[in-house]
Design an enzyme around this catalytic site. Structure first.
Site, PDB file in Angstrom:
ATOM      1  N   SER A 221       0.859  -1.192   0.000  1.00  0.00           N
ATOM      2  CA  SER A 221       0.000   0.000   0.000  1.00  0.00           C
ATOM      3  C   SER A 221       0.891   1.237   0.000  1.00  0.00           C
ATOM      4  O   SER A 221       1.846   1.324   0.756  1.00  0.00           O
ATOM      5  CB  SER A 221      -0.929  -0.005   1.218  1.00  0.00           C
ATOM      6  OG  SER A 221      -0.199  -0.151   2.419  1.00  0.00           O
ATOM      7  N   MET A 222       0.545   2.199  -0.867  1.00  0.00           N
ATOM      8  CA  MET A 222       1.410   3.371  -1.054  1.00  0.00           C
ATOM      9  C   MET A 222       0.659   4.691  -0.852  1.00  0.00           C
ATOM     10  O   MET A 222       1.038   5.719  -1.392  1.00  0.00           O
ATOM     11  CB  MET A 222       2.023   3.336  -2.454  1.00  0.00           C
ATOM     12  CG  MET A 222       2.806   2.077  -2.778  1.00  0.00           C
ATOM     13  SD  MET A 222       3.633   2.121  -4.387  1.00  0.00           S
ATOM     14  CE  MET A 222       2.201   2.189  -5.498  1.00  0.00           C
ATOM     15  N   GLY A 223      -0.432   4.673  -0.092  1.00  0.00           N
ATOM     16  CA  GLY A 223      -1.161   5.899   0.178  1.00  0.00           C
ATOM     17  C   GLY A 223      -1.725   6.530  -1.081  1.00  0.00           C
ATOM     18  O   GLY A 223      -2.398   5.875  -1.885  1.00  0.00           O
ATOM     19  N   GLY A 226      -1.369   4.894  -4.520  1.00  0.00           N
ATOM     20  CA  GLY A 226      -2.080   3.671  -4.869  1.00  0.00           C
ATOM     21  C   GLY A 226      -1.481   2.444  -4.219  1.00  0.00           C
ATOM     22  O   GLY A 226      -1.070   2.468  -3.050  1.00  0.00           O
ATOM     23  N   GLY A 252      -5.155   0.400   5.653  1.00  0.00           N
ATOM     24  CA  GLY A 252      -4.324  -0.798   5.495  1.00  0.00           C
ATOM     25  C   GLY A 252      -5.019  -2.041   6.008  1.00  0.00           C
ATOM     26  O   GLY A 252      -4.937  -3.117   5.403  1.00  0.00           O
ATOM     27  N   ASP A 253      -5.739  -1.904   7.134  1.00  0.00           N
ATOM     28  CA  ASP A 253      -6.475  -3.044   7.686  1.00  0.00           C
ATOM     29  C   ASP A 253      -7.557  -3.507   6.722  1.00  0.00           C
ATOM     30  O   ASP A 253      -7.820  -4.708   6.588  1.00  0.00           O
ATOM     31  CB  ASP A 253      -7.111  -2.668   9.023  1.00  0.00           C
ATOM     32  CG  ASP A 253      -6.089  -2.259  10.072  1.00  0.00           C
ATOM     33  OD1 ASP A 253      -4.907  -2.639   9.915  1.00  0.00           O
ATOM     34  OD2 ASP A 253      -6.456  -1.552  11.018  1.00  0.00           O
TER      35      ASP A 253
END
Length: 311
Positions: A221-223, A226, A252-253
């Site tokens: 995950s890259m905020g 994307g 993220g969860d």
């Protein structure tokens, strides 16, 4: 069957204020409470997506009873081990400008006997149709090798493991070769020893190298940039969806939950990818650690753009 393991659960207290004034009076506009901790958040999202899971770990005191009651009210199966001391309360302070200040309590100290009880419980659940989600921090008394120990233990019975951890806990767990991992950009940069913001191509290369250890799926995950999903013969990048964000807490969860749900339902790669991105985007629209509504996730899934890499 999905088993989520939350060793350091919490009551999530979400506080909204106009602006945080350190050392001064801060008037609260709104307060939300919910059962939290990464694994519990994953179970809540799986439930919202229409799936089932069993949440386990350690719970103590009145806070622990409150979390158990919340899960029961939400019809989320749970099988926690009672411990002495009080399960922590984590306070998240949201300001109007989007800034978030987090105040996380340490939680109770766990004994060796209680750890052994948990290991026995997990071993009993383990079989070829079981996925264990090992997520979040560990409380005092628990060794940093615990996730690696659990991974070795359940692998012997044919079960699989989805890991979401950071720092030393992440590094030691990788040596046990979990089946699915979900690091974020910062966690992956820290693991690689980068002292700068890595490019998407560098993160993709890192994900490929980690897969060479024998790990089947790496989701990064890259905020706002994307996410990357890397599997055998499947490497994609998905730009972040445009949504009205309330908070990135829980995004993220939600992606971990989507990965676990996809595994449990046997979804093919594109459906898995769309669900991961949509669930994560939906989570940022909610207050605190509340899961996104399935209707919203279904809508967002249609908007996901999948860019294939390595072609």
């Amino acid at each position: 069957m999905i088993i989520t393991v939350t060793m350091n659960p919490a009551i999530d207290k979400t506080v909204e204020i106009d602006q945080l004034i350190p050392g001064g009076l801060n008037r609260i506009r709104k307060v939300e409470y919910d059962a939290g901790g990464k694994g519990i958040n994953v179970s809540k999202t799986i439930r919202e997506l229409g799936g089932t899971s069993i949440a386990t770990g350690f719970l103590g005191g009145n806070a622990g009873k409150t979390i158990e009651n919340v899960l029961n009210e939400k019809s989320i199966k749970n099988d926690f081990i009672p411990v002495e001391g009080e399960t922590r309360t984590n306070t998240k302070v949201f300001e109007k400008n989007g800034a978030v200040t987090e105040l996380n309590e340490p939680g109770p100290v766990i004994s060796k006997k209680q750890i052994q009880t948990l290991l026995q419980k997990l071993e009993a659940y383990a079989d070829e149709d079981t996925l264990f989600v090992l997520a979040g921090s560990i409380p005092k008394g628990v060794d940093q090798n615990i996730y690696a120990e659990i991974t070795h233990l359940v692998h012997k019975k044919g079960a699989q493991v989805l890991l979401d951890a950071d720092g030393k806990l992440f590094r030691t767990s990788l040596e046990a070769v979990p089946d699915i991992i979900k690091p974020n950009r910062v966690e992956l940069e820290e693991y690689a020893g980068f002292d700068y913001r890595a490019s998407v191509e560098e993160l993709l290369d890192l994900a490929r190298k980690i897969r060479q250890k024998g790990i089947g799926t790496v989701a990064v995950s890259m905020g706002k940039s994307g996410a990357l999903l890397v599997k055998e013969d499947y490497e994609v990048r998905c730009p972040a969806l445009s949504v009205k964000a309330h908070s990135t807490v829980g995004a993220g969860d939600a992606m971990v939950a989507a990965l676990a749900y996809s595994w449990d339902q046997g979804l093919e790669n594109e459906s898995m990818t769309r669900l991961c991105i949509a669930a994560s985007a939906g989570a940022v629209t909610t207050i605190g650690t509340k899961p996104p509504a399935k209707e919203l996730v279904d809508q967002l899934a249609q908007q996901v753009i999948i860019e294939k890499k390595g072609e």
